[in-house]
Design a protein around this motif. Structure first.
Motif, PDB file in Angstrom:
ATOM      1  N   ILE A 109       0.834  -1.200   0.000  1.00  0.00           N
ATOM      2  CA  ILE A 109       0.000   0.000   0.000  1.00  0.00           C
ATOM      3  C   ILE A 109       0.871   1.253   0.000  1.00  0.00           C
ATOM      4  CG2 ILE A 109      -1.754   1.284   1.290  1.00  0.00           C
ATOM      5  CD1 ILE A 109      -2.723  -1.406   2.368  1.00  0.00           C
ATOM      6  N   GLY A 110       1.982   1.207   0.737  1.00  0.00           N
ATOM      7  CA  GLY A 110       2.905   2.341   0.730  1.00  0.00           C
ATOM      8  C   GLY A 110       3.501   2.588  -0.643  1.00  0.00           C
ATOM      9  N   VAL A 111       3.839   1.510  -1.359  1.00  0.00           N
ATOM     10  CA  VAL A 111       4.398   1.663  -2.702  1.00  0.00           C
ATOM     11  C   VAL A 111       3.362   2.256  -3.650  1.00  0.00           C
ATOM     12  CG1 VAL A 111       5.239   0.390  -4.709  1.00  0.00           C
ATOM     13  CG2 VAL A 111       6.139  -0.129  -2.440  1.00  0.00           C
ATOM     14  N   VAL A 112       2.116   1.809  -3.536  1.00  0.00           N
ATOM     15  CA  VAL A 112       1.054   2.366  -4.385  1.00  0.00           C
ATOM     16  C   VAL A 112       0.916   3.863  -4.144  1.00  0.00           C
ATOM     17  CG1 VAL A 112      -1.419   2.351  -4.851  1.00  0.00           C
ATOM     18  CG2 VAL A 112      -0.195   0.188  -4.551  1.00  0.00           C
ATOM     19  N   LEU A 113       0.901   4.273  -2.882  1.00  0.00           N
ATOM     20  CA  LEU A 113       0.812   5.697  -2.570  1.00  0.00           C
ATOM     21  C   LEU A 113       2.042   6.452  -3.059  1.00  0.00           C
ATOM     22  CD1 LEU A 113      -0.642   5.569   1.057  1.00  0.00           C
ATOM     23  CD2 LEU A 113      -1.856   6.038  -1.066  1.00  0.00           C
ATOM     24  N   LEU A 114       3.213   5.814  -2.955  1.00  0.00           N
ATOM     25  CA  LEU A 114       4.449   6.443  -3.419  1.00  0.00           C
ATOM     26  C   LEU A 114       4.403   6.684  -4.918  1.00  0.00           C
ATOM     27  CD1 LEU A 114       7.387   7.380  -3.041  1.00  0.00           C
ATOM     28  CD2 LEU A 114       8.079   4.978  -3.285  1.00  0.00           C
ATOM     29  N   LEU A 115       3.966   5.696  -5.679  1.00  0.00           N
ATOM     30  CA  LEU A 115       3.902   5.840  -7.137  1.00  0.00           C
ATOM     31  C   LEU A 115       2.933   6.948  -7.537  1.00  0.00           C
ATOM     32  CD1 LEU A 115       3.908   2.083  -8.228  1.00  0.00           C
ATOM     33  CD2 LEU A 115       5.804   3.722  -8.348  1.00  0.00           C
ATOM     34  N   ILE A 116       1.790   6.994  -6.867  1.00  0.00           N
ATOM     35  CA  ILE A 116       0.826   8.046  -7.182  1.00  0.00           C
ATOM     36  C   ILE A 116       1.388   9.414  -6.816  1.00  0.00           C
ATOM     37  CG2 ILE A 116      -1.465   8.934  -6.645  1.00  0.00           C
ATOM     38  CD1 ILE A 116      -2.378   6.061  -6.267  1.00  0.00           C
ATOM     39  N   SER A 117       2.115   9.501  -5.709  1.00  0.00           N
ATOM     40  CA  SER A 117       2.725  10.769  -5.304  1.00  0.00           C
ATOM     41  C   SER A 117       3.765  11.230  -6.325  1.00  0.00           C
ATOM     42  CB  SER A 117       3.373  10.624  -3.925  1.00  0.00           C
ATOM     43  OG  SER A 117       2.420  10.302  -2.949  1.00  0.00           O
ATOM     44  N   LEU A 118       4.545  10.287  -6.859  1.00  0.00           N
ATOM     45  CA  LEU A 118       5.528  10.644  -7.881  1.00  0.00           C
ATOM     46  C   LEU A 118       4.851  11.183  -9.133  1.00  0.00           C
ATOM     47  CD1 LEU A 118       8.077   7.687  -7.563  1.00  0.00           C
ATOM     48  CD2 LEU A 118       8.376  10.049  -6.808  1.00  0.00           C
ATOM     49  N   VAL A 119       3.734  10.576  -9.511  1.00  0.00           N
ATOM     50  CA  VAL A 119       2.984  11.072 -10.668  1.00  0.00           C
ATOM     51  C   VAL A 119       2.483  12.487 -10.403  1.00  0.00           C
ATOM     52  CG1 VAL A 119       0.906  10.720 -12.065  1.00  0.00           C
ATOM     53  CG2 VAL A 119       2.336   8.769 -11.451  1.00  0.00           C
ATOM     54  N   LEU A 120       2.000  12.729  -9.186  1.00  0.00           N
ATOM     55  CA  LEU A 120       1.522  14.067  -8.842  1.00  0.00           C
ATOM     56  C   LEU A 120       2.644  15.097  -8.899  1.00  0.00           C
ATOM     57  CD1 LEU A 120      -0.847  13.211  -5.852  1.00  0.00           C
ATOM     58  CD2 LEU A 120      -1.505  13.885  -8.157  1.00  0.00           C
TER      59      LEU A 120
END
Length: 266
Positions: free
Chosen positions: A239-250
């Protein structure tokens, strides 16, 4: 060159210790899982529910701040009124206020008997300990990003542009839509994106004002913490990796919007 290399060495060491190594550790932890295991953990019903609540509520909060934050910046720049400096300073309060204190304050005043929540109670609307409370907390902690992004752009706008538009027969609405709005659109979009990214990562205030019930108002950061409490390290990591990837896109979107704004100014 010897003097130039010292700042570079310090910069690389600082970024490596503070940013790169933790991110790399999280990514390496995730690679210990097979793609099938990663997908299974990332798409469990409760995880999908927290994604929906987190990002859906963050979008709502960002849109609200897009309108309200832009209007606030406009008032601070274009109008003089008593206690203006006090209001200008209060805008930065969410930056300095501990998020747990913010959550406790919001949960108190928006409760069924609180200063604000008691006016919603007769209509059957519960703010604290509901998804509405999550949105309130996200709006509170992210509003400075829009105000402080739009405010400098408004300060740089020349009043002569408005006067020229009026002298050419443009109405106030036409002046705003065709003259004032285009230069500040990139700043508004950047502020909204930053507010959205900040809301997605919020934990301290949301965990207090929400009931944290699965499939009701539980957000993804709270689920990560619960996974850690249950010693489910793989689940928390995914779940942390999913949030990290979305944050990088943002962050990429923010950089593109800022580049667009610089090209427009140029």
């Amino acid at each position: 060159m010897r003097y130039v290399s010292v700042p570079w060495t310090i910069t690389i060491a600082h970024l490596s210790i503070i940013l790169l190594l933790p991110i790399a550790a999280l990514a390496l932890r995730a690679t210990s899982l097979s793609p099938a295991e990663f997908w299974q953990l990332a798409t469990t019903p409760i995880a999908l529910s927290t994604y929906s609540i987190t990002f859906g509520t963050a979008i709502v909060a960002a849109v609200i701040n897009g309108f309200g934050g832009t209007l606030t910046a406009w008032v601070l720049v274009r109008y003089e009124f008593p206690f203006k400096r006090v209001l200008d300073a209060v805008i930065d309060l969410p930056f300095a206020l501990p998020t747990a204190v913010a959550g406790l304050t919001l949960a108190t005043i928006y409760s069924q008997t609180g200063w604000i929540g008691r006016y919603f109670a007769p209509f059957g609307i519960q703010v604290s300990f509901s998804r509405i409370g999550v949105a309130v907390a996200m709006v509170f902690i992210s509003v400075p990003f829009v105000v402080r992004t739009v405010q400098p752009v408004l300060q740089e706008l020349e009043h002569t542009l408005e006067e020229a538009a009026w002298s050419l027969g443009a109405s106030q609405w036409q002046t705003f839509w065709r003259v004032l709005l285009p230069p500040i659109v990139p700043a508004i979009l950047t502020g909204v994106t930053q507010a959205f990214a900040r809301a997605v990562g919020e934990y301290g205030s949301v965990v207090i004002i929400a009931s944290n019930v699965p499939f009701k108002d539980m957000i993804a950061p709270v689920l990560v913490f619960q996974r850690l409490e249950q010693a489910d390290i793989p689940g928390a990591t995914v779940i942390g990796v999913v949030l990290l990837l979305i944050s990088l896109v943002l962050l990429l979107i923010i950089n593109l919007l800022q580049a667009w704004g610089r090209r427009y100014d140029g």
